[in-house]
Scaffold this active site. Structure first.
Site, PDB file in Angstrom:
ATOM      1  N   HIS A 133      -5.342   9.571  -1.241  1.00 51.16           N
ATOM      2  CA  HIS A 133      -6.003  10.229  -2.367  1.00 51.16           C
ATOM      3  C   HIS A 133      -7.443   9.768  -2.443  1.00 51.16           C
ATOM      4  O   HIS A 133      -7.721   8.595  -2.199  1.00 51.16           O
ATOM      5  CB  HIS A 133      -5.270   9.902  -3.682  1.00 51.16           C
ATOM      6  CG  HIS A 133      -5.559  10.867  -4.764  1.00 51.16           C
ATOM      7  ND1 HIS A 133      -6.691  10.781  -5.544  1.00 51.16           N
ATOM      8  CD2 HIS A 133      -4.888  11.964  -5.172  1.00 51.16           C
ATOM      9  CE1 HIS A 133      -6.686  11.782  -6.404  1.00 51.16           C
ATOM     10  NE2 HIS A 133      -5.609  12.521  -6.195  1.00 51.16           N
ATOM     11  N   ASP A 136       1.848  14.923  -4.422  1.00 47.88           N
ATOM     12  CA  ASP A 136       2.513  15.980  -3.653  1.00 47.88           C
ATOM     13  C   ASP A 136       3.738  15.502  -2.884  1.00 47.88           C
ATOM     14  O   ASP A 136       4.564  16.307  -2.469  1.00 47.88           O
ATOM     15  CB  ASP A 136       1.524  16.615  -2.663  1.00 47.88           C
ATOM     16  CG  ASP A 136       0.474  17.423  -3.385  1.00 47.88           C
ATOM     17  OD1 ASP A 136       0.735  17.834  -4.527  1.00 47.88           O
ATOM     18  OD2 ASP A 136      -0.609  17.645  -2.813  1.00 47.88           O
TER      19      ASP A 136
HETATM   20  N1  COA Z   1      -2.479  10.329   6.895  1.00 44.40           N
HETATM   21  C1  COA Z   1      -3.129   9.647   7.857  1.00 44.40           C
HETATM   22  N2  COA Z   1      -4.376   9.163   7.699  1.00 44.40           N
HETATM   23  C2  COA Z   1      -4.981   9.362   6.516  1.00 44.40           C
HETATM   24  C3  COA Z   1      -4.356  10.052   5.474  1.00 44.40           C
HETATM   25  C4  COA Z   1      -3.057  10.541   5.700  1.00 44.40           C
HETATM   26  N3  COA Z   1      -2.398  11.229   4.742  1.00 44.40           N
HETATM   27  N4  COA Z   1      -5.201  10.105   4.410  1.00 44.40           N
HETATM   28  C5  COA Z   1      -6.315   9.489   4.780  1.00 44.40           C
HETATM   29  N5  COA Z   1      -6.180   9.031   6.050  1.00 44.40           N
HETATM   30  C6  COA Z   1      -7.178   8.282   6.835  1.00 44.40           C
HETATM   31  C7  COA Z   1      -8.130   9.234   7.532  1.00 44.40           C
HETATM   32  O1  COA Z   1      -7.658   9.635   8.781  1.00 44.40           O
HETATM   33  C8  COA Z   1      -9.372   8.386   7.620  1.00 44.40           C
HETATM   34  O2  COA Z   1      -9.183   7.469   8.672  1.00 44.40           O
HETATM   35  P1  COA Z   1     -10.418   6.975   9.575  1.00 44.40           P
HETATM   36  O3  COA Z   1     -11.345   6.280   8.627  1.00 44.40           O
HETATM   37  O4  COA Z   1      -9.780   6.088  10.588  1.00 44.40           O
HETATM   38  O5  COA Z   1     -11.024   8.227  10.141  1.00 44.40           O
HETATM   39  C9  COA Z   1      -9.348   7.583   6.321  1.00 44.40           C
HETATM   40  O6  COA Z   1      -7.980   7.534   5.934  1.00 44.40           O
HETATM   41  C10 COA Z   1     -10.152   8.227   5.207  1.00 44.40           C
HETATM   42  O7  COA Z   1      -9.783   9.600   5.102  1.00 44.40           O
HETATM   43  P2  COA Z   1     -10.666  10.685   4.337  1.00 44.40           P
HETATM   44  O8  COA Z   1     -10.096  12.031   4.613  1.00 44.40           O
HETATM   45  O9  COA Z   1     -12.108  10.474   4.590  1.00 44.40           O
HETATM   46  O10 COA Z   1     -10.446  10.220   2.848  1.00 44.40           O
HETATM   47  P3  COA Z   1     -10.425  11.109   1.566  1.00 44.40           P
HETATM   48  O11 COA Z   1     -10.780  10.251   0.432  1.00 44.40           O
HETATM   49  O12 COA Z   1     -11.222  12.350   1.718  1.00 44.40           O
HETATM   50  O13 COA Z   1      -8.856  11.465   1.555  1.00 44.40           O
HETATM   51  C11 COA Z   1      -7.231  13.126   1.244  1.00 44.40           C
HETATM   52  C12 COA Z   1      -8.192  12.137   0.592  1.00 44.40           C
HETATM   53  C13 COA Z   1      -6.247  13.571   0.170  1.00 44.40           C
HETATM   54  C14 COA Z   1      -8.018  14.329   1.743  1.00 44.40           C
HETATM   55  C15 COA Z   1      -6.464  12.475   2.425  1.00 44.40           C
HETATM   56  O14 COA Z   1      -5.823  11.306   2.001  1.00 44.40           O
HETATM   57  C16 COA Z   1      -5.473  13.417   3.086  1.00 44.40           C
HETATM   58  O15 COA Z   1      -5.861  14.210   3.941  1.00 44.40           O
HETATM   59  N6  COA Z   1      -4.169  13.343   2.695  1.00 44.40           N
HETATM   60  C17 COA Z   1      -3.170  14.232   3.251  1.00 44.40           C
HETATM   61  C18 COA Z   1      -3.187  15.559   2.523  1.00 44.40           C
HETATM   62  C19 COA Z   1      -2.660  15.453   1.116  1.00 44.40           C
HETATM   63  O16 COA Z   1      -1.694  14.766   0.837  1.00 44.40           O
HETATM   64  N7  COA Z   1      -3.315  16.192   0.223  1.00 44.40           N
HETATM   65  C20 COA Z   1      -2.967  16.192  -1.166  1.00 44.40           C
HETATM   66  C21 COA Z   1      -3.929  15.351  -1.938  1.00 44.40           C
HETATM   67  S1  COA Z   1      -3.415  15.131  -3.622  1.00 44.40           S
END
Ligand code: COA
Length: 390
Positions: free
Chosen positions: A262, A317
Site C-alpha cells: 500500500h 483487497d
Molecule cells: N508484490 C511484490 N512486490 C511489491 C508489491 C507486491 N504486491 N507491492 C510493492 N512491491 C515492491 C515493488 O516491486 C517495488 O520493489 P522495488 O523497489 O524492488 O522495485 C517496491 O515494493 C515499491 O513498489 P511501488 O509500486 O513503487 O510502491 P507503491 O507505493 O506505489 O505501491 C501498490 C503501492 C499498491 C501500487 C503496490 O503495493 C502494488 O502494486 N500492490 C499490488 C496491487 C494491489 O494490491 N493493489 C491494491 C492496492 S489497495
C-alpha cells in the site's frame, strides 16, 4: 545557478489538499472517519450511519438514521433510460466498464443548467449512493439472462444489494457481512479515485462527471482492480501447502502479489483484519479463506528472508476476495462492490471540494525537444517520429 526542480512521480508524500472526512495514518495502521476509528465503526455502525457521518458531520440519532434510510430506499430505483442502457450492453462486457457507463447515464434524465451542470448537492449524492448498488445488481442479473429485481424498501443498502442480485432476502449473516464491507470501504482520504473525482470537481464539472471519473480511476489493479486478481491467484494456488513455493516463484519472477502492499500503510491495512474475520466466518475457516491465510503467512515469511527491509503487507483487497466470493458475488464484480461503498466517500469529497474550490492544475517538467523551426511537409525526412532530434 539554475533552480533545481524536484519531480514527485506518483505524488508520494506530497500534500495536495485538506479534508475533514477521513484520515489514513500509514505508520500507525489507523483509519478514521471524521475522528471515529474504523475499528469502532466496523463492529458497531451500519453503512447508513457512516453515510450520515460523512455527509452531515456527525453520527445520526435514531430519528435521523430512519429518515436517511427512508431517503436512500426511495432513491434506489434506476431511471428507465439507464435500464435501457444496461439492456443494450453485450453480456460479456467488463462490469466496471458497465458501471462507468451506467453512472454517467444517470445524469441524462436530470435537469441541467444552461452551462450543462446538474445539481450537485447532498440530495444528488444520496441518489448516487442509493443507485450504484442497484446498477451493479441489475447488471449482474441482466448478464445472466435474468430480469432485474426491483429494490426492497425495507432492507439496508447491503442487504438490498444481495436481494436484488439473488431475488431473495439474504440471511442475517450475509447481510451483516456485506454491510461490514460497505462500512470499511466507505472512504479513504485522497486515494487515486477520490483525487480524480476532486480534480474533475475542481473544474466546476458536476457530481456525475466527477463520479464517472472516479469509477474509471478505480478500475486499475494498482487501486481497486486487485481483488479479482487476488481471487485468480487463490484459484491458481489451489492448495494451502503450495503457498510458500508459489511466493518464492513469484518473487523470483519479479511479479507482484495482488492484495499486498500500500502506498500509505507501512503495516497491515487496518481493514484487513475485519475482512479476514468475515472471510473466515463465511468460509467456515476453509475454502478461499484458508488459501488466503496460507498465502499471507507464506508471503510474510519469504519476504522477511528475501527482502528484509520491505514493508509490504496485506491490504484491503486481500481478504475482500474470499469474503465477497463466499457471498456469491462474481469474481469480476469485486471492484464494482468497492464502488458501491466508496460512492459515499467520493461524493462527500466532491461536495467538500466545491466548498473551498481552487482549480487543481499541477506543473510538469518538460523533457521533450528544444524549440525548433517548423518544417514544411515537402522538407520532412523519413525518420520515424522522435528519432530526428533530441
Ligand atoms: N508484490 C511484490 N512486490 C511489491 C508489491 C507486491 N504486491 N507491492 C510493492 N512491491 C515492491 C515493488 O516491486 C517495488 O520493489 P522495488 O523497489 O524492488 O522495485 C517496491 O515494493 C515499491 O513498489 P511501488 O509500486 O513503487 O510502491 P507503491 O507505493 O506505489 O505501491 C501498490 C503501492 C499498491 C501500487 C503496490 O503495493 C502494488 O502494486 N500492490 C499490488 C496491487 C494491489 O494490491 N493493489 C491494491 C492496492 S489497495
Amino acid at each position: 545557478m539554475a533552480e533545481e526542480i524536484v519531480v514527485d512521480r506518483g505524488l508520494e508524500g506530497v500534500n495536495v489538499g485538506e479534508t475533514v472526512l477521513s484520515n489514513v495514518e500509514g505508520e500507525a495502521g489507523r483509519l478514521t472517519f471524521r475522528g471515529y476509528d474504523i475499528d469502532d465503526l466496523a463492529p458497531k455502525a451500519t453503512y447508513e450511519e457512516v453515510v450520515y457521518l460523512l455527509f452531515y458531520g456527525k453520527l445520526p440519532n435514531q430519528t435521523e438514521l430512519s429518515a436517511l434510510e427512508a431517503t436512500l430506499a426511495g432513491k434506489r430505483a434506476l431511471p428507465e433510460s439507464t435500464i435501457a442502457v444496461l439492456r443494450a450492453i453485450p453480456h460479456d462486457a467488463w462490469p466496471m466498464d458497465v458501471l462507468r457507463t451506467a453512472i454517467s447515464s444517470l445524469a441524462h434524465v436530470i435537469p441541467h443548467k444552461a452551462s450543462g451542470q446538474h445539481p450537485s448537492d447532498v440530495d444528488a449524492a444520496l441518489g448516487l449512493v442509493a443507485k450504484t448498488s442497484t446498477i451493479v445488481a441489475t447488471w449482474d442479473r441482466l448478464r445472466r439472462g435474468l430480469e432485474p429485481v426491483a429494490p426492497h424498501a425495507k432492507l439496508s443498502t447491503a442487504a438490498n444489494f444481495l436481494y436484488m442480485m439473488t431475488g431473495s432476502e439474504p440471511s442475517a449473516e450475509f447481510a451483516k457481512a456485506l454491510d461490514l464491507y460497505y462500512v470499511l470501504l466507505a472512504d479513504h482520504s485522497y486515494n487515486a479515485s477520490t483525487f480524480s473525482a476532486r480534480v474533475t470537481a475542481s473544474t466546476n464539472a458536476d457530481l456525475y462527471c466527477a463520479i464517472t471519473a472516479a469509477v474509471a480511476t478505480l478500475t486499475g489493479e494498482l487501486h481497486g482492480g486487485a481483488p479479482s486478481q487476488v481471487q485468480d491467484t487463490l484459484d491458481q494456488l489451489g492448495a494451502p501447502e503450495k503457498a510458500e513455493q508459489f511466493v518464492r516463484d513469484l518473487l523470483k519472477a519479479k511479479g507482484r502479489l495482488m492484495g499486498m502492499g500500500h502506498r500509505e500503510y507501512k503495516v497491515r491495512d487496518p481493514r484487513a483484519k475485519h475482512l479476514e474475520e468475515t472471510a473466515k466466518q463465511l468460509n467456515k475457516g476453509g475454502g478461499s479463506y484458508a488459501l488466503a491465510r496460507a498465502l499471507e503467512d507464506a508471503w510474510n515469511k519469504v519476504l522477511k528472508e528475501e527482502k528484509p527491509t520491505a514493508r509490504i503487507y496485506a491490504n484491503v483487497d486481500f481478504y475482500t476476495a474470499p469474503a465477497l466470493g463466499a457471498l456469491g458475488i462474481a469474481n469480476d464484480e469485486y471492484t464494482c462492490m468497492f464502488a458501491c461503498s466508496r460512492i459515499a466517500g467520493w461524493s462527500a469529497h466532491v461536495l467538500e471540494q466545491y466548498t473551498n474550490n481552487r482549480l487543481i492544475r499541477p506543473k510538469a517538467t518538460y523533457t521533450g525537444p528544444a524549440v525548433h523551426p517548423f518544417e514544411p511537409i515537402s522538407e520532412r525526412g523519413r525518420e520515424p517520429a522522435g528519432s530526428a532530434r533530441t
